[in-house]
Design an enzyme around this catalytic site. Structure first.
Site, PDB file in Angstrom:
ATOM      1  N   ASN A 180       0.819  -1.213   0.000  1.00  0.00           N
ATOM      2  CA  ASN A 180       0.000   0.000   0.000  1.00  0.00           C
ATOM      3  C   ASN A 180       0.848   1.256   0.000  1.00  0.00           C
ATOM      4  O   ASN A 180       1.914   1.304   0.631  1.00  0.00           O
ATOM      5  CB  ASN A 180      -0.947   0.000   1.212  1.00  0.00           C
ATOM      6  CG  ASN A 180      -1.912  -1.173   1.157  1.00  0.00           C
ATOM      7  OD1 ASN A 180      -2.099  -1.786   0.093  1.00  0.00           O
ATOM      8  ND2 ASN A 180      -2.487  -1.522   2.275  1.00  0.00           N
ATOM      9  N   ASP A 205      -0.610   4.152   0.829  1.00  0.00           N
ATOM     10  CA  ASP A 205      -1.181   5.074   1.827  1.00  0.00           C
ATOM     11  C   ASP A 205      -0.305   5.019   3.075  1.00  0.00           C
ATOM     12  O   ASP A 205       0.586   4.168   3.190  1.00  0.00           O
ATOM     13  CB  ASP A 205      -2.648   4.683   2.142  1.00  0.00           C
ATOM     14  CG  ASP A 205      -2.782   3.292   2.770  1.00  0.00           C
ATOM     15  OD1 ASP A 205      -3.562   2.466   2.260  1.00  0.00           O
ATOM     16  OD2 ASP A 205      -2.088   3.014   3.774  1.00  0.00           O
ATOM     17  N   HIS A 255       5.916  -0.738  -2.621  1.00  0.00           N
ATOM     18  CA  HIS A 255       5.396  -0.114  -3.846  1.00  0.00           C
ATOM     19  C   HIS A 255       5.435   1.396  -3.797  1.00  0.00           C
ATOM     20  O   HIS A 255       4.782   2.063  -4.596  1.00  0.00           O
ATOM     21  CB  HIS A 255       3.954  -0.583  -4.119  1.00  0.00           C
ATOM     22  CG  HIS A 255       3.903  -1.983  -4.660  1.00  0.00           C
ATOM     23  ND1 HIS A 255       2.717  -2.636  -4.897  1.00  0.00           N
ATOM     24  CD2 HIS A 255       4.880  -2.869  -4.978  1.00  0.00           C
ATOM     25  CE1 HIS A 255       2.983  -3.846  -5.374  1.00  0.00           C
ATOM     26  NE2 HIS A 255       4.279  -4.022  -5.413  1.00  0.00           N
ATOM     27  N   CYS A 279      12.173  13.744  -7.867  1.00  0.00           N
ATOM     28  CA  CYS A 279      12.623  14.500  -9.033  1.00  0.00           C
ATOM     29  C   CYS A 279      13.182  13.546 -10.099  1.00  0.00           C
ATOM     30  O   CYS A 279      14.010  12.675  -9.784  1.00  0.00           O
ATOM     31  CB  CYS A 279      13.714  15.486  -8.613  1.00  0.00           C
ATOM     32  SG  CYS A 279      14.460  16.333 -10.034  1.00  0.00           S
ATOM     33  N   CYS A 318      17.293  14.848 -10.365  1.00  0.00           N
ATOM     34  CA  CYS A 318      18.283  14.659  -9.276  1.00  0.00           C
ATOM     35  C   CYS A 318      17.802  13.662  -8.235  1.00  0.00           C
ATOM     36  O   CYS A 318      18.471  13.457  -7.212  1.00  0.00           O
ATOM     37  CB  CYS A 318      18.598  16.006  -8.614  1.00  0.00           C
ATOM     38  SG  CYS A 318      17.232  16.669  -7.629  1.00  0.00           S
ATOM     39  N   GLY A 335      -5.508  -8.870   2.956  1.00  0.00           N
ATOM     40  CA  GLY A 335      -6.076  -7.921   2.004  1.00  0.00           C
ATOM     41  C   GLY A 335      -5.313  -7.756   0.717  1.00  0.00           C
ATOM     42  O   GLY A 335      -5.225  -6.657   0.161  1.00  0.00           O
TER      43      GLY A 335
END
Ligand code: APR
Length: 258
Positions: free
Chosen positions: A105, A107, A122, A130, A133, A196
């Site tokens: 997740n 979140d 993930h 960026c 850089c 889940g």
């Protein structure tokens, strides 16, 4: 594999006697916090085509569309709260001598619930990186417009380069450090909790196989059957937000009774 209730005697025994625990979570653990999963009927990939939203090529093609989708995700994450499943996992981490939670997740609900012994494989919806850089920023330090346009896309405050969500997209490698920590924990655990996740991405990275090879008991907490359910000794086919607190309450009661 046995489909059991959250307070099944043998399940509780296995959880009580475990010492080295590896937990692998997916979007289902945040469903009861109001965040959509990806592959359920109301999932994100039913609304957005992942190939036009979650690949480096898609971002190169159309950074505005991709950024605006992630803006929606960020707003959803920031207004969501950890649910009892996240809170129970944070409690469990205090109990077991050896514990690691690896989440897919992006979140921050595990973190906000108090989980510390954890890795994110993930990426993180609340970070951006960026392209030039590779500096990583917390998006909460910026006041983004409601909707991005080509001229207002987020730029690096160090080098001016275009920034992208710090998320692992399809076709990209997962970050090595977190992944190696997760593999080590899976390969050494005596209990693996799968919570889940459909196990659809990279077959769950082989974590269940590593755990099984080490003789671990595997528990899958998922109302639906996922790709990893077949590895489980116990399948608790109930929502994590209610099943996990029940499981943990039974374990702690059992320990208190000696
Ligand atoms: N409690 C537990 N599990 C639940 C709940 C719930 N309340 N509600 C749904 N689930 C289960 C579904 O049955 C499904 O098996 O959660 C799983 C969610 O599966 P996916 O939507 O595939 O999400 P996930 O497994 O996390 O996907 C992995 O795919 O697109 C990529 O990067 C994305 O990290 C994501 C990865």
């Amino acid at each position: 594999m046995e489909n059991v209730s959250p307070t099944h005697k043998e399940l509780i025994n296995v959880m009580k006697n475990a010492r080295r625990v590896f937990v692998f979570t997916g979007a289902g653990v945040s469903k009861e916090s109001g965040l959509p999963t990806f592959r359920d009927d109301d999932g994100l990939w039913k609304k957005f085509d992942p190939m036009t939203m979650a690949t480096p090529e898609a971002f190169r093609e159309n950074p505005v569309v991709v950024w605006n989708m992630y803006r929606i995700r960020q707003t959803q994450v920031l207004s969501a709260q950890p649910n009892p499943a996240h809170k129970t996992l944070a409690q469990m981490e205090q109990f077991y001598p050896d514990f690691l939670l690896a989440t897919q997740n992006v979140d921050d609900l595990h973190e906000r619930a108090g989980s510390r012994r954890m890795v994110k494989i993930h990426g993180n919806a609340l970070e951006m990186r960026c392209l030039d850089c590779v500096t990583i920023f917390d998006v909460r330090e910026f006041s983004f417009p409601e909707e991005f346009t080509q001229d207002t896309l987020p730029r690096c405050t160090k080098c001016g380069g275009l920034c992208r969500p710090n998320i692992v997209w399809f076709g990209e490698y997962v970050p090595q450090e977190p992944m190696m920590a997760a593999v080590r924990s899976a390969a050494n655990c005596d209990l693996m909790l799968i919570i889940g996740t459909s196990g659809e991405v990279s077959g769950g990275y082989g974590f269940a196989e590593y755990a099984l090879a080490n003789g671990a008991a595997i528990v899958d907490v998922n109302p639906g059957r996922g790709a990893l359910t077949r590895y489980a000794r116990f399948w608790v086919s109930e929502p994590a937000g209610s099943a996990l607190p029940q499981m943990w309450q039974e374990v702690t009661k059992n320990i208190a009774e000696g």
